[in-house]
Enzyme design. Structure first.
Site, PDB file in Angstrom:
ATOM      1  N   GLY A   1       0.806  -1.219   0.000  1.00 32.71           N
ATOM      2  CA  GLY A   1       0.000   0.000   0.000  1.00 32.71           C
ATOM      3  C   GLY A   1       0.830   1.256   0.000  1.00 32.71           C
ATOM      4  N   ALA A   2       1.932   1.246  -0.730  1.00 32.08           N
ATOM      5  CA  ALA A   2       2.885   2.356  -0.666  1.00 32.08           C
ATOM      6  C   ALA A   2       2.710   3.365  -1.783  1.00 32.08           C
ATOM      7  CB  ALA A   2       4.316   1.812  -0.689  1.00 32.08           C
TER       8      ALA A   2
ATOM      9  N   GLY B   1      -0.032   8.234   0.811  1.00 37.82           N
ATOM     10  CA  GLY B   1      -0.142   8.328   2.261  1.00 37.82           C
ATOM     11  C   GLY B   1       1.129   7.949   3.006  1.00 37.82           C
TER      12      GLY B   1
ATOM     13  N   GLY C   1       2.471   5.102   3.518  1.00 40.97           N
ATOM     14  CA  GLY C   1       3.315   4.145   2.820  1.00 40.97           C
ATOM     15  C   GLY C   1       4.254   4.807   1.837  1.00 40.97           C
TER      16      GLY C   1
ATOM     17  N   SER D   1      -3.044   0.374  15.041  1.00 41.46           N
ATOM     18  CA  SER D   1      -3.710   1.612  15.456  1.00 41.46           C
ATOM     19  C   SER D   1      -3.932   1.582  16.958  1.00 41.46           C
ATOM     20  CB  SER D   1      -5.048   1.753  14.728  1.00 41.46           C
ATOM     21  OG  SER D   1      -5.866   2.729  15.338  1.00 41.46           O
TER      22      SER D   1
ATOM     23  N   TYR E   1     -12.951  -2.536  12.042  1.00 42.75           N
ATOM     24  CA  TYR E   1     -11.621  -1.920  11.987  1.00 42.75           C
ATOM     25  C   TYR E   1     -10.851  -2.172  13.280  1.00 42.75           C
ATOM     26  CZ  TYR E   1      -7.962   1.625  11.727  1.00 42.75           C
ATOM     27  OH  TYR E   1      -6.742   2.266  11.729  1.00 42.75           O
TER      28      TYR E   1
END
Length: 288
Positions: free
Chosen positions: A23-24, A27, A29, A140, A166
């Site tokens: 996911g880079a 954001g 990443g 998180s 989540y």
């Protein structure tokens, strides 16, 4: 230098190191990829949209390798792992979504749980033989509010709640790190499993969530570049296995990276072991 003063300027020389980041393409990443490549690492971006990722890094200094990877698609995860050869010094499981509406993946799995936890679990276990230094799992502070239902990991019998899903997925990530580190230690492996929380970073992660309102309160949140420091610290500094790196401010919401403590539920070794087995069964049943 103290931990609370640590910045990306303090990154070590990473020449010769290979880092895989999921996911880079944007954001945290992308910021993490930029900084690690700037420190000399070869950075492999595992992303859904390879063209977008190439544009994102086109003007950045360093060595980037863009490869297709959708962690919510177990076939894509297996293809990425099967195509890999050589060492991976650091794997950073960064890809994630937050508080999205109920949806199913191509494998029929809950989209949020698979993106945040199940897919990264499969990717890590498939790549583990290649990893020489550490795995960094992005979690998180909201894992502390999570609840794991081993009988319904995939949200099939419960009424779906995006925020609860989540929170549960991020608690699952914390428990995964705990059990992974136990197994690595038992095998005598030098590889470490490390957790990183960016605090509340002002990114597009929560764009679909009512909680996105908090991004308006900059005094409670981290700028994206500062949020990424937790990932960078966890990826490069000499911290013990299963360390939890997050902002040093009140509540772990903002600040500079420091080694903090997981929530109590994330330190339950019995639950971590049961969750590993339940996840392996889920992936094995639906991935082939």
């Amino acid at each position: 230098m103290t931990m609370t003063s640590w910045t990306a300027d303090d990154l070590p020389d990473l020449t010769g190191r290979t880092v895989v980041i999921t996911g880079a393409g944007r954001g945290l990443g992308l910021i993490t990829a930029r900084e690690l490549a700037g420190a000399g690492a070869r950075v492999v971006l595992g992303v859904r949209d390879t063209d977008k990722a190439r544009r994102a890094v086109a003007d950045l200094p360093g060595t980037f390798d863009i490869r297709p990877l959708d962690v919510s698609d177990l076939t894509s995860v297996r293809a990425f792992a099967d195509s890999w050869s050589g060492d991976i010094d650091i794997l950073i499981n960064n890809a994630g979504v937050m508080d999205i509406p109920a949806a199913r993946t191509v494998d029929g799995l809950d989209l949020q749980t698979t993106t945040n936890y199940t897919g990264p679990f499969l990717l890590t276990t498939l790549l583990l033989a290649h990893i020489t230094d550490r795995v960094v799992h992005v979690t998180s502070e909201l894992h502390k509010q999570g609840r794991i239902d081993l009988s319904d990991l995939d949200w099939r019998t419960r009424k779906h709640n995006g925020m609860q899903a989540y929170q549960a997925s991020k608690l699952a990530v914390v428990l995964f790190s705990l059990e992974l580190q136990r197994r690595l230690t038992a095998e005598g492996s030098p590889v470490r499993s490390v957790l990183a929380s960016p605090g509340i970073a002002r990114t597009a992660l929560a764009a679909q969530s009512r909680s996105n309102v908090i991004n308006r309160f900059t005094f409670l949140t981290n700028a994206p570049e500062r949020g990424a420091l937790s990932l960078l610290y966890a990826a490069t500094q000499d911290v013990p296995g299963n360390s939890y790196v997050g902002p040093d401010g009140l509540g772990g919401f903002r600040g500079s990276p420091a080694v903090r403590r997981q929530g109590k539920a994330g330190l339950d070794p019995a639950m971590a072991g049961r969750l590993w087995e339940a996840t392996a069964d889920l992936v094995g049943a639906r991935a082939r």
